[in-house]
Design a protein around this motif. Sequence first.
Motif, PDB file in Angstrom:
ATOM      1  N   UNK A   1       0.855  -1.461   0.134  1.00 49.15           N
ATOM      2  CA  UNK A   1       0.413   0.258   0.073  1.00 49.15           C
ATOM      3  C   UNK A   1       0.767   1.168   0.181  1.00 49.15           C
ATOM      4  N   UNK A   2       1.107   2.009  -1.008  1.00 44.10           N
ATOM      5  CA  UNK A   2       1.470   3.554  -0.682  1.00 44.10           C
ATOM      6  C   UNK A   2       0.800   4.363  -0.931  1.00 44.10           C
ATOM      7  N   UNK A   3       0.692   5.735  -0.148  1.00 45.67           N
ATOM      8  CA  UNK A   3       0.757   6.996   0.321  1.00 45.67           C
ATOM      9  C   UNK A   3       1.183   7.579   0.143  1.00 45.67           C
ATOM     10  N   UNK A   4       0.871   8.769  -0.565  1.00 49.23           N
ATOM     11  CA  UNK A   4       1.514  10.296  -0.917  1.00 49.23           C
ATOM     12  C   UNK A   4       1.414  11.430  -0.421  1.00 49.23           C
ATOM     13  N   UNK A   5       2.085  12.009   0.412  1.00 44.92           N
ATOM     14  CA  UNK A   5       1.691  14.048   0.797  1.00 44.92           C
ATOM     15  C   UNK A   5       2.761  14.135   0.713  1.00 44.92           C
ATOM     16  N   UNK A   6       1.763  15.584  -0.114  1.00 39.45           N
ATOM     17  CA  UNK A   6       2.946  16.977  -0.909  1.00 39.45           C
ATOM     18  C   UNK A   6       2.763  18.138   1.006  1.00 39.45           C
ATOM     19  N   UNK A   7       3.626  18.919   1.023  1.00 39.53           N
ATOM     20  CA  UNK A   7       3.874  19.982   1.769  1.00 39.53           C
ATOM     21  C   UNK A   7       4.552  21.467   0.487  1.00 39.53           C
ATOM     22  N   UNK A   8       3.425  22.587   0.345  1.00 44.01           N
ATOM     23  CA  UNK A   8       3.307  23.195  -0.834  1.00 44.01           C
ATOM     24  C   UNK A   8       3.938  24.697  -0.204  1.00 44.01           C
ATOM     25  N   UNK A   9       4.685  25.396  -0.070  1.00 42.49           N
ATOM     26  CA  UNK A   9       5.187  26.558   1.009  1.00 42.49           C
ATOM     27  C   UNK A   9       5.457  27.452  -0.295  1.00 42.49           C
TER      28      UNK A   9
END
Length: 299
Positions: A284-292
């Motif tokens: 199982x794969x999950x992604x998260x992005x934090x954009x400044x």
Amino acid sequence: MPLYSLDNHHLALTVSPCGGTILQLLAKRADGNVHLLRPSVLSEETPAAESACFPLLPFGNRLKGNDFYFKGRHYTLPPNTGDAHYLHGDGWLGNWQCTFQNEDALTLAFTHRSDSYCYCAEQHFSLHDDRLDISLCITNQGTESLPFGLGWHPFFPLSETTRLQAKASGYWQEDAQWLAGKHHHALPAGLDFNTPQPLPRHWVNNGFSGGDGKAEIVWPGAGHKLSLTTSPECPVFFLFISDSRFDAGCQHDFFCFEPMTHAPNDHHLPHGGSLRVLSPGESLTQQMSLHSATINIPE
């Protein structure tokens, strides 16, 4: 164990193998760097609970009763901290190994074996201009199929002017021992962040349903904002704000917005609820992005 750093013209990231945690994420600005996650001590000895972000695996939050039945078998997960319940899984309490690093990317690996969950996991960090991407992959290495879930537990700076926007259509009322209790299909006053709102200055520990895996956090005083996105879209998030009854030293200087692939206590629903059932060898794969981004401050 050494700390690991990634750096470009826009961001500076520090990661610890202790818990696979982020200790620092800075937005570089000519007028002074901005903490996008709460500052923590830059040391390999900093525990996950005092870090800036830690991973949730093989699932997040608490498991009511510390046990569950799946496919006719009974599984027990004993408490793993001073909490009465098995909390936030194993990854945040273990040591991760670096398997890859270059100037703007890093991969950490973690393996866990117990009488219930046996798995390996990888967490990959990469910088892309003013965006941090994190991917989390978990593989069932046990001999039985089991329900898995993923998520993160970021701590964000909090001030009186901080604003949060995050879609939700319902929430879980907090129950005894900080468990998620009854689910409500309407949001109470003070906990509806479908439009940008200030955060409460008191105890909050609730899960929210109906999310789209996105959030926007604005710090008007710093002239900065952060956009959080998940892929696939995490339908659940937890919001946590401490207070002095729980933490005598509480300064109301951080809050937690925790995206998760599943709802609390899904282990007790048929077929694991929204948890993903992984057969031996499945992942199982999950992604998260934090954009400044900077914002204009009205004069």
